[in-house]
Scaffold this motif. Structure first.
Motif, PDB file in Angstrom:
ATOM      1  N   UNK A  13       0.811  -1.219   0.000  1.00  0.00           N
ATOM      2  CA  UNK A  13       0.000   0.000   0.000  1.00  0.00           C
ATOM      3  C   UNK A  13       0.840   1.262   0.000  1.00  0.00           C
ATOM      4  N   UNK A  14       1.707   1.444   1.016  1.00  0.00           N
ATOM      5  CA  UNK A  14       2.500   2.676   1.068  1.00  0.00           C
ATOM      6  C   UNK A  14       3.471   2.851  -0.098  1.00  0.00           C
ATOM      7  N   UNK A  15       4.081   1.765  -0.568  1.00  0.00           N
ATOM      8  CA  UNK A  15       5.047   1.870  -1.655  1.00  0.00           C
ATOM      9  C   UNK A  15       4.334   1.913  -2.998  1.00  0.00           C
ATOM     10  N   UNK A  16       3.270   1.106  -3.131  1.00  0.00           N
ATOM     11  CA  UNK A  16       2.504   1.095  -4.382  1.00  0.00           C
ATOM     12  C   UNK A  16       3.371   0.799  -5.584  1.00  0.00           C
ATOM     13  N   UNK A  17       3.253   1.641  -6.611  1.00  0.00           N
ATOM     14  CA  UNK A  17       3.999   1.443  -7.856  1.00  0.00           C
ATOM     15  C   UNK A  17       5.379   2.108  -7.834  1.00  0.00           C
ATOM     16  N   UNK A  18       5.712   2.748  -6.712  1.00  0.00           N
ATOM     17  CA  UNK A  18       7.016   3.424  -6.626  1.00  0.00           C
ATOM     18  C   UNK A  18       8.140   2.394  -6.562  1.00  0.00           C
ATOM     19  N   UNK A  19       9.305   2.797  -7.024  1.00  0.00           N
ATOM     20  CA  UNK A  19      10.486   1.945  -6.937  1.00  0.00           C
ATOM     21  C   UNK A  19      10.869   1.829  -5.457  1.00  0.00           C
ATOM     22  N   UNK A  20      10.869   0.594  -4.902  1.00  0.00           N
ATOM     23  CA  UNK A  20      11.193   0.432  -3.476  1.00  0.00           C
ATOM     24  C   UNK A  20      12.556   0.992  -3.102  1.00  0.00           C
TER      25      UNK A  20
END
Length: 194
Positions: free
Chosen positions: A174-181
């Protein structure tokens, strides 16, 4: 053109007992099993079947299941030490730690489950020490603002390890979503370690 040999009375050719690199084949297959089903699903007999060798063959390399898992952990710590040493600074060491966990989830899972391992194994203790040294070198390059350098190392490791563990467990979906970890981690590390 000769007709195909269809004589079913011929004995099947024996299974080969020599393998090019059985140790590597067993390790690779074990890592696949762990990544899919976890370490509890691991058995030397099943790994031998998958490699097409006698059920006793893996024991020549690992003695038993604990020996195999210890070898996996030692290999993982060695890989982690190498990747941490390549980092130019503490923040990037953390990013590489997270990347290692993502690229080697089976190693990562086994490395940090001490009940699966022979704690006194020389290969394991050596590789673990190398990884710890690499992390300490990254921490020593940062001014921890009056904090004991060992505690700064614990804080840095806790951030990277916690983030990687939560990420692998899909707790950050949820918090990271589609962002690069890795970019998310860089942002967190920049906030906490200025």
């Amino acid at each position: 053109m000769a007709p195909a040999d269809t004589d079913s009375t011929k004995p099947a050719s024996p299974r080969p007992y020599h393998h090019g690199d059985l140790r590597r084949a067993i390790l690779t297959t074990a890592l696949d099993v762990i990544a899919t089903d976890g370490p509890a699903a691991l058995s030397l007999r099943d790994l031998a079947r998958r490699a097409g060798v006698s059920h006793a063959a893996p024991a020549h390399h690992f003695k038993d299941r604990t020996g195999l898992l210890t070898s996996i952990a030692a290999e993982g710590f060695g890989l982690l030490a190498t990747t941490l040493r390549e980092a130019p600074d503490l923040k990037e060491a953390g990013v590489r730690y997270v990347r290692f966990a993502r690229e080697h989830p089976a190693h990562f899972q086994v490395m940090f489950t001490p009940g699966l391992l022979r704690a006194d194994d020389l290969e394991l203790t050596t590789a673990r020490a190398l990884a710890g040294d690499a992390l300490r070198e990254s921490v020593s390059a940062v001014d921890p603002s009056g904090i004991d350098p060992r505690l700064a190392g614990v804080a840095a490791w806790s951030l990277a390890h916690g983030f990687a563990t939560l990420l692998l467990g899909h707790n950050l979906d949820g918090p990271v979503g589609d962002k690069d970890p890795e970019e998310v981690f860089r942002t967190l590390a920049a906030t906490l370690f200025r």
